[in-house]
Design an enzyme around this catalytic site. Sequence first.
Site, PDB file in Angstrom:
ATOM      1  NE  ARG A  68      32.390  53.864  47.694  1.00 36.46           N
ATOM      2  CZ  ARG A  68      33.492  52.940  47.225  1.00 36.46           C
ATOM      3  NH1 ARG A  68      34.225  52.855  46.050  1.00 36.46           N
ATOM      4  NH2 ARG A  68      32.976  51.635  47.808  1.00 36.46           N
TER       5      ARG A  68
ATOM      6  CG  HIS B 261      32.309  50.750  40.974  1.00 34.59           C
ATOM      7  ND1 HIS B 261      32.066  50.934  41.288  1.00 34.59           N
ATOM      8  CD2 HIS B 261      33.400  49.873  41.684  1.00 34.59           C
ATOM      9  CE1 HIS B 261      32.604  51.190  42.574  1.00 34.59           C
ATOM     10  NE2 HIS B 261      33.230  50.816  42.583  1.00 34.59           N
TER      11      HIS B 261
ATOM     12  CD  GLU C 251      29.351  53.945  40.621  1.00 34.14           C
ATOM     13  OE1 GLU C 251      29.551  52.474  41.040  1.00 34.14           O
ATOM     14  OE2 GLU C 251      31.302  54.637  40.565  1.00 34.14           O
TER      15      GLU C 251
END
Length: 319
Positions: free
Chosen positions: A236, A284, A265
């Site tokens: 994370r 991601h 993000e």
Amino acid sequence: MKPIVVLYQDLPEKLYKKLADFADIKQFKTLSLDSNDFRSTLANASGLLGAGGNIDENFINQAPHLKAVSTVSVGYDNVDVNALTKRNIKLMHTPTVLTDTVADTMMGLVLAVARRIPELADNIKQGLWIKGITPDWYGTDVHHKTMGIIGMGRIGKALAQRAHFGFNMNILYHSRTEYTEVNDKFTAKHCTLETLLQQSDFVCITLPLTPETHHLMGQKQFSMMKPDAYLINAGRGAVVDELALIHALEQKEIAGAGLDVFEKEPLSSSSPLLTMKNVVAVPHIGSATKETRYAMAECAVDNLIAALSDHIKENCVNF
């Protein structure tokens, strides 16, 4: 009468039909309490299925009949688990189906940043390869180096397998629990975070985001790393203090970073990380393959049906 399920992401046709056979589906693009239609639907919903969105106590209070939330992810830091538990609402997730794919991604980031693959591929596209390469184009070996894995859950173990058996790497790991089977299978050593940072050539983060892991990697930790070591993060984003990472890269306290996750993000196009040649940044993509995303969606559908049918056997976070 079928239970009402709020769906806030697209599903493959086969999985949509499977869910529709069990429940009355009300589909929305996002979770938005600003929409009267959404609020009225949520007020009668028994289940919720999708990825992302802020599911906090206020949101949960708008759903008096909610029995289960099924997230199409392994992580759930966007969900107030305590608030769900107080209401006896099950939180379901998909912890097993993405393990190998995320481990593949992490190993890919190790190779990409160490061998400078994106940077040198871009050099060719720019027409800069006009003679034999010189030492300023050289990368760093991965095989027989030391990988330090922070977090030894499913993904950590899958990464250790790839690194040890595929690249003959030495494995150090830091986790709350020491695993005898990990030590034996991968000739790995359980150690303190300080020791891991001081001795690893590649520091790989596989941790979830919790109050304890938030900014676990900060200025002090980067100063402990070897100047020729690399940080790899596919856990994370907020486990890493991004400003401290940028400073460590700018000051050449570490050699580079391979990043799949970020504090915010999508990553801002103005981030200094995007101008650094020694940083490989991807959006991601840890679980982003056709096969794995289908498997995650299928698992989430099965999880929700099981939870609403009171037949839970696995994948429940809070019960």
